[in-house]
Scaffold this active site. Structure first.
Site, PDB file in Angstrom:
ATOM      1  N   ARG A 226       0.857  -1.182   0.000  1.00  0.00           N
ATOM      2  CA  ARG A 226       0.000   0.000   0.000  1.00  0.00           C
ATOM      3  C   ARG A 226       0.891   1.230   0.000  1.00  0.00           C
ATOM      4  O   ARG A 226       1.883   1.289   0.750  1.00  0.00           O
ATOM      5  CB  ARG A 226      -0.897   0.025   1.245  1.00  0.00           C
ATOM      6  N   HIS A 274      -0.275  -0.013  -9.948  1.00  0.00           N
ATOM      7  CA  HIS A 274      -1.042  -0.918  -9.065  1.00  0.00           C
ATOM      8  C   HIS A 274      -1.495  -2.178  -9.813  1.00  0.00           C
ATOM      9  O   HIS A 274      -2.678  -2.503  -9.862  1.00  0.00           O
ATOM     10  CB  HIS A 274      -2.247  -0.177  -8.464  1.00  0.00           C
TER      11      HIS A 274
HETATM   12  C1  OXD Z   1      -5.641  -5.855  -3.371  1.00  0.00           C
HETATM   13  C2  OXD Z   1      -5.181  -4.851  -4.341  1.00  0.00           C
HETATM   14  O1  OXD Z   1      -5.776  -5.532  -2.192  1.00  0.00           O
HETATM   15  O2  OXD Z   1      -5.161  -5.155  -5.550  1.00  0.00           O
HETATM   16  O3  OXD Z   1      -5.868  -7.002  -3.772  1.00  0.00           O
HETATM   17  O4  OXD Z   1      -4.832  -3.742  -3.959  1.00  0.00           O
END
Ligand code: OXD
Length: 311
Positions: A226, A274
């Site tokens: 994250r 991402h």
């Molecule tokens: C997840 C993401 O949490 O793709 O799977 O961020």
């Protein structure tokens, strides 16, 4: 049985899978004002629902998060506390993360970023790679995704892997560090840091000026977890001073990353939007259906979220 889908992503592949695997289920897609979608909801499949929305379904039997991280869900102050939430654990999601982590660990371990830079400088300059078995790889977090990535690296000969988490975790061949008192020694032996902690109030900004200063000199940072785990200013400063030699970043505190953010043009930052591991309905629906079937049979599926710890 009524299943409600709440997500910005195309519901069609989920609907196909769910209807095939659970023919008795009625699959509905959430839309504001669609009263029939909201009635008698048994199970919710969701990704980043609007804050406050889930509070409308206190009678649901379970909420299945369509991703591994539940931070977006848990930030909702109105989340119904009586409905169990399950995080997604799925072999395809895990395989994506393993590929991403192995790719960047090998990349940094073998100095391929350095060779690319020297190519641009017209330099033919080889050096021997360090011993794979001794390379200090460190995982912040040792959940499903980090564990699978660490095992894949072990299979490639990485034998000096450690992991830090809030509570000590036993994992064959991985040195375990736990809690605040052991964070510093974990970082000191880490040359390639992989951040795969869940994002909680306790982990937000855990990669900051103080913790970066504890890493081995010239360490590399890989963040497929994250974005908010990292204090961006601190990482940029560490990159500019050479304390950190390179970073591979897949997640960002604000996504999409704003156009003016210095990461876009930093010569030693490698960005992806991402994509480290992506939920694929065709692969993930089976596990969710198995979870629903367990609940219908009066059992508790795996991977229930601990609301107190936030993951
Ligand atoms: C997840 C993401 O949490 O793709 O799977 O961020």
């Amino acid at each position: 049985m009524n299943i409600l889908y709440i997500s910005p992503y195309d519901p069609a592949p989920w609907q196909r899978q769910i209807e095939q695997l659970l023919p008795q289920a009625r699959f509905r897609v959430w839309a504001e004002g669609a009263a029939d979608a909201a009635a008698d909801v048994d199970y919710i499949l969701c990704w980043k629902p609007e804050p406050g929305l889930l509070a409308r379904f206190p009678g649901a039997r379970a909420i299945f998060n369509l991703g591994a991280g539940v931070d977006a869900l848990l930030q909702d102050p109105a989340l119904p506390s009586t409905v169990p939430i399950f995080r997604l654990v799925d072999p395809v999601l895990t395989a994506g993360m393993v590929e991403y982590v192995v790719h960047w660990v090998l990349h940094f371990h073998r100095d391929f970023h350095g060779y690319a830079r020297r190519q641009r400088q017209g330099l033919w300059q080889e050096h021997a790679p360090p011993f794979t078995a001794r390379r200090g790889v460190g995982f912040l977090g040792l959940g499903q995704l980090a564990g699978a990535s660490a095992r894949a690296l072990q299979a490639l000969g990485f034998a000096n892997i450690a992991a830090w988490s809030r509570r000590a975790k036993a994992h064959p061949g991985i040195e375990s560090f736990a809690g605040d008192p052991e964070l510093k020694s974990f970082l000191a032996r880490t040359e390639i840091l992989v951040t795969l902690l869940p994002l909680t109030p306790a982990t937000s900004g855990i990669v900051n000026t103080q913790t970066l200063a504890c890493l081995a000199d010239g360490a590399c940072v890989i963040n497929p977890g994250r974005g908010a785990l990292i204090d961006d200013d601190a990482l940029l400063q560490a990159l500019n001073s050479g304390k950190v030699q390179a970073a591979a970043l897949d997640t960002f505190a604000t996504e999409p990353l704003p156009a003016e953010h210095p990461y876009w043009t930093h010569p030693r930052v490698f960005m992806t939007p991402h994509i480290a591991s992506i939920t694929v309905a065709g692969a993930a629906a089976g596990g969710i259906v198995a979870g629903i079937q367990k609940i219908e049979a009066g059992e508790m599926p795996d991977n229930v979220v601990d609301l107190q710890h936030g993951y």
